[in-house]
Design an enzyme around this catalytic site. Structure first.
Site, mmCIF file in Angstrom:
data_model
loop_
_atom_site.group_PDB
_atom_site.id
_atom_site.type_symbol
_atom_site.label_atom_id
_atom_site.label_comp_id
_atom_site.label_asym_id
_atom_site.label_seq_id
_atom_site.Cartn_x
_atom_site.Cartn_y
_atom_site.Cartn_z
ATOM 1 C CE LYS A 22 -15.337 0.417 27.905
ATOM 2 N NZ LYS A 22 -14.401 1.208 28.724
ATOM 3 C CG ASN A 23 -15.798 -0.360 32.232
ATOM 4 O OD1 ASN A 23 -15.086 -0.081 31.275
ATOM 5 N ND2 ASN A 23 -16.777 0.424 32.653
ATOM 6 N NE ARG A 92 -10.354 7.320 34.715
ATOM 7 C CZ ARG A 92 -9.806 8.206 35.530
ATOM 8 N NH1 ARG A 92 -9.159 9.218 35.052
ATOM 9 N NH2 ARG A 92 -9.910 8.068 36.828
ATOM 10 C CB CYS A 116 -14.846 8.813 28.028
ATOM 11 S SG CYS A 116 -15.678 7.691 26.942
ATOM 12 N NE ARG A 121 -13.319 9.147 33.483
ATOM 13 C CZ ARG A 121 -13.746 8.088 32.804
ATOM 14 N NH1 ARG A 121 -13.757 8.096 31.511
ATOM 15 N NH2 ARG A 121 -14.142 7.006 33.423
ATOM 16 N N PRO A 122 -10.299 13.255 37.646
ATOM 17 C CG PRO A 122 -10.902 14.191 39.701
ATOM 18 C CD PRO A 122 -11.453 13.795 38.359
ATOM 19 C CB ILE A 123 -5.829 9.978 39.241
ATOM 20 C CG1 ILE A 123 -4.707 10.962 38.935
ATOM 21 C CG2 ILE A 123 -6.399 9.408 37.961
ATOM 22 C CD1 ILE A 123 -3.477 10.279 38.374
ATOM 23 C CG ASP A 305 -20.293 3.843 31.851
ATOM 24 O OD1 ASP A 305 -19.957 5.043 31.859
ATOM 25 O OD2 ASP A 305 -19.503 2.916 32.133
ATOM 26 C CB ILE A 327 -20.989 9.863 37.762
ATOM 27 C CG1 ILE A 327 -22.059 9.076 38.522
ATOM 28 C CG2 ILE A 327 -19.608 9.216 37.943
ATOM 29 C CD1 ILE A 327 -21.825 8.916 40.010
ATOM 30 N NE ARG A 397 -12.405 4.224 24.627
ATOM 31 C CZ ARG A 397 -12.941 4.852 25.648
ATOM 32 N NH1 ARG A 397 -13.515 6.014 25.493
ATOM 33 N NH2 ARG A 397 -12.903 4.330 26.867
HETATM 34 C C1 UD1 Z 1 -15.202 3.627 35.790
HETATM 35 C C2 UD1 Z 1 -15.605 3.054 34.456
HETATM 36 C C3 UD1 Z 1 -16.512 4.026 33.722
HETATM 37 C C4 UD1 Z 1 -17.689 4.411 34.600
HETATM 38 C C5 UD1 Z 1 -17.225 4.913 35.959
HETATM 39 C C6 UD1 Z 1 -18.359 5.195 36.919
HETATM 40 C C7 UD1 Z 1 -13.693 1.695 33.785
HETATM 41 C C8 UD1 Z 1 -12.589 1.502 32.815
HETATM 42 N N1 UD1 Z 1 -14.419 2.819 33.654
HETATM 43 O O1 UD1 Z 1 -14.457 4.798 35.534
HETATM 44 O O2 UD1 Z 1 -16.967 3.403 32.526
HETATM 45 O O3 UD1 Z 1 -18.408 5.447 33.957
HETATM 46 O O4 UD1 Z 1 -16.369 3.918 36.567
HETATM 47 O O5 UD1 Z 1 -19.129 4.061 37.102
HETATM 48 O O6 UD1 Z 1 -13.967 0.842 34.605
HETATM 49 N N2 UD1 Z 1 -13.041 10.784 41.041
HETATM 50 C C9 UD1 Z 1 -12.298 11.733 41.702
HETATM 51 N N3 UD1 Z 1 -10.997 11.419 42.012
HETATM 52 C C10 UD1 Z 1 -10.426 10.223 41.684
HETATM 53 C C11 UD1 Z 1 -11.199 9.269 41.003
HETATM 54 C C12 UD1 Z 1 -12.523 9.583 40.690
HETATM 55 O O7 UD1 Z 1 -12.781 12.820 42.019
HETATM 56 O O8 UD1 Z 1 -9.247 10.019 41.995
HETATM 57 C C13 UD1 Z 1 -14.454 11.103 40.699
HETATM 58 C C14 UD1 Z 1 -14.676 11.180 39.197
HETATM 59 O O9 UD1 Z 1 -14.373 12.451 38.684
HETATM 60 C C15 UD1 Z 1 -16.142 10.857 39.091
HETATM 61 C C16 UD1 Z 1 -16.360 9.841 40.222
HETATM 62 O O10 UD1 Z 1 -15.269 10.011 41.105
HETATM 63 O O11 UD1 Z 1 -16.904 11.979 39.360
HETATM 64 C C17 UD1 Z 1 -16.444 8.405 39.776
HETATM 65 O O12 UD1 Z 1 -15.295 8.075 39.026
HETATM 66 P P1 UD1 Z 1 -14.691 6.608 39.028
HETATM 67 O O13 UD1 Z 1 -15.627 5.682 39.725
HETATM 68 O O14 UD1 Z 1 -13.283 6.674 39.492
HETATM 69 O O15 UD1 Z 1 -14.714 6.243 37.485
HETATM 70 P P2 UD1 Z 1 -13.597 5.472 36.693
HETATM 71 O O16 UD1 Z 1 -12.997 4.411 37.540
HETATM 72 O O17 UD1 Z 1 -12.715 6.446 36.035
#
Ligand code: UD1
Length: 416
Positions: A22-23, A92, A116, A121-123, A305, A327, A397
C-alpha cells in the site's frame, strides 16, 4: 455499516500471496504525474486508500483505469493543481502529491492531510525541505499553497528521517537543474522502490536505502510498467497471526529481508520460520513466550505499523512484555478494545506493559485505525467465542478482501 464477525480458536493452515505494498503503491501513484506518458502499476491491492488516491488523480484531470490488479494512469491531460479538502482529509498520502505537482505544474495547492488517527503527524519537515529548494509556500485557510517557479537544487538536511518528507522531496528534485542531496533521509524499502520506479522512468536518483539520497535533475520522464514491492506490513500481520493462533502458513511474494526485524523478535521456541527468496513459511506450535521488549523505530528497526499486532500477540503469550512506541504519539488506541476482550495491558505514555493472559474472550469491539483494526482481527482469531468488529472501514484502507484471504487459511470470519 459493515462489520466482521469472527469465531476464534482454530489454528491457521494454508498459503497467502501478498500483493503490492500500500505505502509504495500510493507514493508511486503520486509519482505517475511526473510524466505525460502512461504508467501501469502491476499487483495493486484492491483497498480503499488506493481508490481514494485514484479519485484524487481523476479530480486533477488524469485518466485512470484498473484491469484486475493492474492500474494505469494517464496524466497527459492534467489540469488541476489543487487537492480539495474532502479528499485530502481521507488520505494522508495526498500530501505526497505536493512534490509531484510542483515538479509537473510548478504550483500546488493541497489541503492539510488526513490519515490514521495515530498522532499529530505534522508536515513541518516536508515544508522546510521545500523551502530549502526555493519553493515559495503560503499557508492559509487550511491549504498549503506552493509555487516552485524559482526552485533550484540544494543540499538538504532533514530533522528526522521522515518517510513522507523524503519521498516528497525526491519527487520535487527530479527535474531541478544540477544535483540535489537529501541527508538524514528515511531508509524504508518503499523509498528504494520509489527510486527504482523513478529511474525506470528515466530519472537519476541514487542512494535510496542509505541515509543520503542524490538526485541529478533530468529534463523529462517517460511512461513505464512497474511492479511495486510486496506489502511487508500485511505479510507481517499474517506472520503474527500464525504465532497467535498456531498452525502453519506459507506467504508467497514477500521479501524476507524487509521483515527481518519481526522475524528476529518472534520466539524461536514456538515459531519455526523458514525463508526462501520470495517466500516465508512459519510453523507455530503451542503458546509463545513473551518477547521481553519491543521498541518501534525507523527501518531497519521494528516498524510502528506492526506495533499493535505484536502487542496483541503479547496479550496471549507467557509472561510480561514491554512495548515502546517511538514514532507516533497515540498508537495505543486499540488497547481499550483489547481490554474488553480480557487482555491485561497498562499504558503509560509511549510505553505499554502487557501481561499475558490464558486466552482472550470474544467481545464487541471497534477499529480505531488501520493497523489497530487488523490487530483486533488477530485478537478475534485467537479469542474464545465470537468477536464482532465495528468501524471496519479503517481495515479496508489497507487489507484486501480480508474475508476470502482469512477463510482460505481456515479462519471462521464473515462480513455483514
Ligand atoms: C509513513 C507510512 C506509515 C508509517 C510511517 C513510519 C505511508 C503512506 N505511510 O507515514 O504507514 O507508519 O511512514 O514508518 O507511507 N514527522 C514530523 N514532521 C514531518 C513529518 C514527520 O515531525 O514533517 C514525524 C512524525 O510525526 C513521526 C515521524 O516523523 O513521528 C515519522 O513520520 P513519517 O516517516 O513522516 O511517516 P509518514 O510518512 O507520515
Amino acid at each position: 455499516m459493515s462489520k466482521y464477525i469472527i469465531r476464534g480458536g482454530t489454528p491457521v493452515a494454508g498459503d497467502i500471496r501478498i500483493k503490492g505494498a500500500k505505502n509504495s503503491v500510493l507514493t508511486l501513484l503520486a509519482a505517475c504525474i511526473l510524466t505525460d506518458g502512461k504508467v501501469t502499476l502491476h499487483d495493486c491491492p484492491h483497498i480503499s486508500d488506493v481508490n481514494t488516491m485514484l479519485a484524487i488523480l481523476e479530480r486533477l484531470g488524469c485518466r485512470t483505469s484498473r484491469t484486475g490488479d493492474d492500474v494505469t494512469v494517464d496524466s497527459a491531460g492534467i489540469s488541476g493543481d489543487k487537492i480539495p479538502g474532502g479528499l485530502a482529509s481521507e488520505l494522508r498520502s495526498s500530501i505526497f502529491l505536493l512534490g509531484s505537482l510542483l515538479s509537473r505544474l510548478k504550483k500546488a495547492k493541497v489541503a492539510y492531510p488526513g490519515g490514521c488517527e495515530i498522532g499529530l503527524r505534522p508536515i513541518d519537515i516536508h515544508l522546510a525541505g521545500l523551502r530549502e529548494l526555493g519553493v515559495r509556500i503560503v499557508e492559509k485557510h487550511g491549504y498549503i499553497d506552493c509555487d516552485s517557479t524559482r526552485a533550484h537544487s540544494a543540499d538538504i538536511m532533514l530533522d528526522l528521517p521522515s518517510v513522507g518528507a523524503t519521498e516528497n522531496l525526491v519527487m520535487t528534485c527530479v527535474f531541478l537543474k544540477g544535483v540535489s542531496v537529501i541527508r538524514n533521509c528515511a531508509k524504508e524499502p518503499e523509498i528504494v522502490d520509489l527510486q527504482n520506479f523513478l529511474n525506470a522512468m528515466g530519472a537519476k536518483v541514487s542512494g535510496a536505502g542509505t541515509g543520503i539520497i542524490t538526485i541529478e535533475g533530468v529534463e523529462k520522464l517517460h511512461g513505464v510498467e512497474y511492479t511495486p514491492i510486496p506489502d511487508r506490513i500485511v505479510a507481517g500481520t499474517w506472520l503474527i497471526g500464525a504465532a497467535i493462533c498456531g498452525g502453519e502458513l506459507t506467504l508467497s511474494n514477500v521479501n524476507p529481508e524487509h521483515l527481518s526485524s519481526l522475524i528476529a523478535k518472534l520466539p524461536k521456541s514456538t515459531c519455526k520460520i523458514t525463508c526462501a527468496r520470495d517466500k516465508i513459511n512459519i510453523i507455530c506450535n503451542g503458546r509463545c513466550e513473551s518477547i521481553p521488549k519491543v521498541e518501534t523505530t525507523y527501518y531497519p528497526g521494528f516498524p510502528t505499523d506492526l506495533q499493535t499486532q505484536i502487542l496483541t500477540l503479547q496479550t496471549v503469550s507467557d509472561g510480561t512484555s514491554v512495548v515502546v512506541e517511538n514514532i507516533f504519539e497515540t498508537r495505543f488506541k486499540t488497547v481499550p478494545e483489547l481490554l474488553k476482550m480480557g487482555a491485561d495491558v497498562t499504558v503509560n505514555g509511549r510505553t505499554a506493559v502487557v501481561r499475558g493472559v490464558r486466552s482472550l474472550n470474544g467481545a464487541r469491539v471497534s477499529a480505531t485505525d488501520l493497523r489497530g483494526g487488523a490487530s483486533l482481527v488477530l485478537a478475534g482469531m485467537c479469542a474464545q467465542g465470537e468477536t464482532v468488529i465495528d468501524n471496519i472501514y479503517h481495515i479496508d484502507r489497507g487489507y484486501e478482501d480480508l474475508t476470502s484471504v482469512l477463510s482460505s487459511i481456515g479462519v471462521n470470519i464473515k462480513r455483514i
